[in-house]
Design an enzyme around this catalytic site. Sequence first.
Site, short mmCIF file in Angstrom:
data_model
loop_
_atom_site.label_atom_id
_atom_site.label_comp_id
_atom_site.label_asym_id
_atom_site.label_seq_id
_atom_site.Cartn_x
_atom_site.Cartn_y
_atom_site.Cartn_z
CB SER A 91 -72.78 61.89 23.76
OG SER A 91 -74.18 61.80 23.76
CE1 TYR A 110 -73.18 67.43 24.81
CE2 TYR A 110 -74.02 65.56 23.54
CZ TYR A 110 -73.50 66.09 24.72
OH TYR A 110 -73.31 65.26 25.80
N1 LIG Z 1 -76.28 64.12 31.36
C1 LIG Z 1 -76.45 63.51 30.20
O1 LIG Z 1 -77.58 63.10 29.83
C2 LIG Z 1 -75.27 63.25 29.30
C3 LIG Z 1 -75.42 62.36 28.23
C4 LIG Z 1 -74.34 62.11 27.41
C5 LIG Z 1 -73.11 62.73 27.64
N2 LIG Z 1 -73.00 63.61 28.67
C6 LIG Z 1 -71.68 64.26 28.86
O2 LIG Z 1 -71.24 64.04 30.18
C7 LIG Z 1 -70.46 65.15 30.62
C8 LIG Z 1 -71.04 65.70 31.90
O3 LIG Z 1 -72.39 66.06 31.67
P1 LIG Z 1 -73.38 66.47 32.85
O4 LIG Z 1 -74.73 66.16 32.36
O5 LIG Z 1 -72.89 65.94 34.12
O6 LIG Z 1 -73.19 68.07 32.79
P2 LIG Z 1 -73.40 69.18 33.90
O7 LIG Z 1 -73.80 70.40 33.14
O8 LIG Z 1 -74.26 68.68 35.01
O9 LIG Z 1 -71.92 69.38 34.48
C9 LIG Z 1 -70.90 69.85 33.68
C10 LIG Z 1 -69.83 70.46 34.58
O10 LIG Z 1 -68.78 70.94 33.73
C11 LIG Z 1 -68.44 72.25 34.10
N3 LIG Z 1 -67.94 72.96 32.93
C12 LIG Z 1 -68.66 73.39 31.85
N4 LIG Z 1 -67.85 74.03 31.00
C13 LIG Z 1 -66.60 74.01 31.54
C14 LIG Z 1 -65.36 74.54 31.15
N5 LIG Z 1 -65.22 75.23 30.00
N6 LIG Z 1 -64.28 74.35 31.94
C15 LIG Z 1 -64.41 73.66 33.09
N7 LIG Z 1 -65.57 73.16 33.53
C16 LIG Z 1 -66.65 73.33 32.77
C17 LIG Z 1 -69.73 72.86 34.64
O11 LIG Z 1 -69.48 73.98 35.48
C18 LIG Z 1 -70.33 71.67 35.38
O12 LIG Z 1 -69.89 71.60 36.71
C19 LIG Z 1 -70.46 66.15 29.47
O13 LIG Z 1 -69.31 65.97 28.67
C20 LIG Z 1 -71.71 65.76 28.70
O14 LIG Z 1 -71.63 66.15 27.36
C21 LIG Z 1 -74.03 63.88 29.51
#
Ligand SMILES: NC(=O)c1ccc[n+]([C@@H]2O[C@H](COP(=O)([O-])OP(=O)(O)OC[C@H]3O[C@@H](n4cnc5c(N)ncnc54)[C@H](O)[C@@H]3O)[C@@H](O)[C@H]2O)c1
Length: 259
Positions: free
Chosen positions: A141, A154
């Site tokens: 991130s 986080y």
């Molecule tokens: N969306 C953003 O703004 C953003 C920004 C920076 C980083 N990220 C990172 O990108 C990645 C995806 O984020 P997103 O926004 O798509 O999230 P999201 O919440 O839309 O999707 C996350 C997915 O991971 C699954 N998940 C959660 N815990 C789990 C576990 N213990 N085992 C297996 N599956 C699990 C959930 O069921 C979900 O399908 C994450 O690592 C997040 O930290 C997201």
Amino acid sequence: MKSESQVAVITGAGSGIGKACALRFAHAGANVVVVDCDDKAGQQTVNDLKDIGTEAIFCHADVSREQNCIAFAGQAIHRFGHIDVLVANAGIRAFGTILENTEDDWDRMLAVNLKGVNFSCKAVLPKMIEQKSGAIVLIGSTTAMTGRTNMPIYDVTKFGVLSLNRSLAATYGKFGIRVNTICPSKTITEFHLNKAKAQGISPDAFRAQFEDYGLLGRAGEPAEIAAAVYFMASQEASFITGQHLMVDGGYSIGAKPFT
Ligand SMILES: NC(=O)c1ccc[n+]([C@@H]2O[C@H](COP(=O)([O-])OP(=O)(O)OC[C@H]3O[C@@H](n4cnc5c(N)ncnc54)[C@H](O)[C@@H]3O)[C@@H](O)[C@H]2O)c1
């Protein structure tokens, strides 16, 4: 069965960035192993992939459980015979200041965002070592580097991911395994749009809230993160390892747009 196509294992592929990655790899002709703890979401991704002619399987796993990760790697090998790519994407959020965060918040966040990434890598590494090839892309991130006020745990976990990235790259490069991290900034997923909808805010109105964000004046879209993940995993990035790439519309350089 040994598949000729590339095999991409993607954790957290039930929604958001992980699902976008699954679609990106599928459009490039890869077979996809969808890993998620949410069965309904994961199975829906598999159905969507099959609709576009992709060979895909769903593996239920909570990545914070090492045995679950060993199981998804085993299922991938059993079905396709090899693992070319791992996208360790599954992650969760915890909001609040350090004063508000609890011991349980720390345990939960470290378990999924740090140990879960480690266990996912650990599970696929033996096969990649045997193959003498593989590409691992971790999802970090931007805010792990820039800092911010309301998600300290986080951001700590995502900083840890960058350290793990370097350790893995240093240790397994000699086996032809590359490890890199993509660091997204604010990326608008269904999670955000559903939250906005519950507050009576339309997708367009929600996106408009980011008109001062970064240097491009907008938040990112999951497909834009997936494109960078795909690049890092592809042969186009064959001499890149141990790196992290900010995919953030210029947010992290901290400059203000020229006016
Ligand atoms: N969306 C953003 O703004 C953003 C920004 C920076 C980083 N990220 C990172 O990108 C990645 C995806 O984020 P997103 O926004 O798509 O999230 P999201 O919440 O839309 O999707 C996350 C997915 O991971 C699954 N998940 C959660 N815990 C789990 C576990 N213990 N085992 C297996 N599956 C699990 C959930 O069921 C979900 O399908 C994450 O690592 C997040 O930290 C997201």
